[in-house]
Design an enzyme around this catalytic site. Structure first.
Site, PDB file in Angstrom:
ATOM      1  CE1 TYR A  63       3.239   5.636  -3.121  1.00  0.00           C
ATOM      2  CE2 TYR A  63       2.111   3.732  -4.056  1.00  0.00           C
ATOM      3  CZ  TYR A  63       3.237   4.281  -3.488  1.00  0.00           C
ATOM      4  OH  TYR A  63       4.354   3.500  -3.288  1.00  0.00           O
ATOM      5  N   GLY A  64      -2.552   8.955  -3.643  1.00  0.00           N
ATOM      6  CA  GLY A  64      -3.845   9.399  -4.176  1.00  0.00           C
ATOM      7  C   GLY A  64      -3.830  10.670  -5.002  1.00  0.00           C
ATOM      8  CG  ASP A  91      -1.852   1.164   1.290  1.00  0.00           C
ATOM      9  OD1 ASP A  91      -2.579   1.345   0.302  1.00  0.00           O
ATOM     10  OD2 ASP A  91      -1.876   1.901   2.291  1.00  0.00           O
ATOM     11  CB  SER A  92       0.212   4.770  -0.793  1.00  0.00           C
ATOM     12  OG  SER A  92      -0.949   4.885   0.000  1.00  0.00           O
ATOM     13  CB  CYS A 131      -9.759   5.273  -0.140  1.00  0.00           C
ATOM     14  SG  CYS A 131      -8.274   5.847   0.722  1.00  0.00           S
ATOM     15  CD  GLU A 190      -2.434   8.639   7.258  1.00  0.00           C
ATOM     16  OE1 GLU A 190      -1.493   9.277   7.747  1.00  0.00           O
ATOM     17  OE2 GLU A 190      -2.291   7.676   6.483  1.00  0.00           O
ATOM     18  CB  CYS A 217      -2.594   1.107  -2.782  1.00  0.00           C
ATOM     19  SG  CYS A 217      -2.689   2.830  -3.255  1.00  0.00           S
ATOM     20  CG  HIS A 232      -6.553   6.118   4.770  1.00  0.00           C
ATOM     21  ND1 HIS A 232      -5.717   5.708   3.770  1.00  0.00           N
ATOM     22  CD2 HIS A 232      -5.751   6.614   5.740  1.00  0.00           C
ATOM     23  CE1 HIS A 232      -4.471   5.958   4.117  1.00  0.00           C
ATOM     24  NE2 HIS A 232      -4.458   6.509   5.306  1.00  0.00           N
TER      25      HIS A 232
END
Lengths: 272, 272
Positions: free
Chosen positions: B47-48, B15-16, B189, B157, B78, B191
């Site tokens: 990366y998004g 993943d990023s 995503c 985050e 990702c 997250h």
């Protein structure tokens, strides 16, 4: 008067991304005839949440890039790099280096009548204590309160500059500083000048906001004079922009930071 | 039964950054005896917002890292990489590759009774149209509405999972999807599962949320069976974590995503 080659050489400016364009904006206003080469490490942005080790490695690479453009001095626009890696930039370059911390700290001490100063920045900048140490060296009796505001960078990049959500988040971040009755606040991240109005609102306009970029442009002018390398030209300066990636929304966001159209932006190679 | 060497080889997941730990969490629940090597590119996250070209270059490097750990398959946790660089991962690896897009799209089509499906993701994922194309290939008559939610990653985050500011921002992002009366929403995503409760709240609980990670774990189980490489062991699996940087707050944030303590996290070299 014949200008020496060094005088027409550009000033190199670098940042983790496009936030540093607020510093370029200040430089272009203060020193309109200076040529500038700007590098934004947009392929690896942001630096703020990353470790000092990684930031130092990136700073060395960014410096090498500018040195290949034979810059006469380097301005570290990024507060995070200025906080944790200024000596790396000095070591990798053979030209004068100006970071944003010391000029910002000086301007804050000058502006503050009660010597109660707040500092906001990225997690990396605040964890380094660079502003606190610089302010205390200038005035050992100053009260300094600092606060990381990690969401300010994405909020500024997304243009939520007068949004209710930004106001709520700003109120929380700035509450400890308000409690300490600071009279001066250092905007210790190149993105934060974009959020000036929401920050002012939290302090009811009663706190002086220090834009490190403007203070830094003043210091750059002083250093150019000191070294006798100010560009004597009256011509329009040549300002070149390089980035390690040209991501979505780049031009739109960049213009918001520079305060004018960006013109041609080139991709710098070797940063992946 | 003697296990073939390939069966005990780990599954590689990348993943990023640390968002992909939500996919590891789903894998550990669905396939508790599979060894896993996780790589998060925390030195270059996110990366998004970056360009497809840069994301492809990073994806190739991430894949090479996992291949050096002799993984038996690769899971691209990702969404951004899965959207714009899956073929790069396939080309750089000689093992089966599973991305999160197709499993997420399948689960959405299965869950949606009215075939009115929303997709949210990073700017890169949404601009690629990967989910829209995948869903339309599965059901050409499905209505698909997609929306980039760039602030969801930093909000997750920072742990603002039930904050008024997150709610305000979520309401704005999700308004066009609500208007379109979607009955199913793909959390495109890694997250976003962290923000489930605030997203549910915007839709008054009337919309099914699809966590691509859970759908992907199901697909991984199927691919392992298909290739006859499921680990027959009943032992506790060995799950190894590598990152390209160990930034501030890493452990705290990582635990929130994995849903348990991370254990030892090693720094992967060669990503600066």
């Amino acid at each position: 008067m014949t200008s020496k080659p060094q005088q027409v050489q550009p000033i190199g400016v670098f940042d983790s991304g496009i936030g540093g364009l607020t510093v370029v904006r200040a430089l272009m206003q203060r020193l309109p005839h200076e040529n500038i080469v700007y590098f934004g490490d947009t392929a690896r942005v942001p630096y703020g949440p990353k470790s000092p080790q990684v930031v130092r490695e990136y700073a060395a690479q960014d410096t090498d890039f500018l040195m290949r453009h034979t810059v006469k001095m380097i301005v570290v626009a990024c507060n995070t790099v200025s906080s944790v890696a200024l000596e790396v930039v000095q070591k990798h370059s053979k030209v004068p280096v100006v970071g944003v911390i010391l000029p910002g700290a000086k301007a804050a001490v000058e502006a503050s009548s009660k010597k109660r100063i707040g500092v906001i920045g990225t997690v990396g900048t605040i964890a380094s204590n660079a502003y606190v140490n610089a302010i205390r060296r200038l005035d050992s009796k100053a009260t300094v309160v600092s606060q990381a505001c990690p969401l300010f960078v994405p909020l500024a990049e997304e243009g939520l500059v007068d949004h209710k959500a930004t106001e709520l988040i700003a109120k929380e971040y700035l509450f400890p500083l308000k409690l300490q009755k600071i009279d001066t606040l250092v905007l210790g991240c190149t993105h934060y000048p974009i959020l000036t109005s929401v920050i002012q609102h939290v302090f009811d306009g009663a706190t002086a906001l220090i834009d490190s970029g403007i203070a830094t442009a003043e210091e750059v002018a002083r250093v150019l004079d000191e070294h006798g390398v100010k560009n004597p030209s009256n011509q329009k300066a040549n300002v070149q922009f390089f980035v390690s990636d040209i991501p979505h929304k780049f031009t739109e966001v960049g213009e918001r930071f520079l305060g004018q159209k960006l013109g041609r932006v080139r991709k710098a190679e070797g940063f992946l």
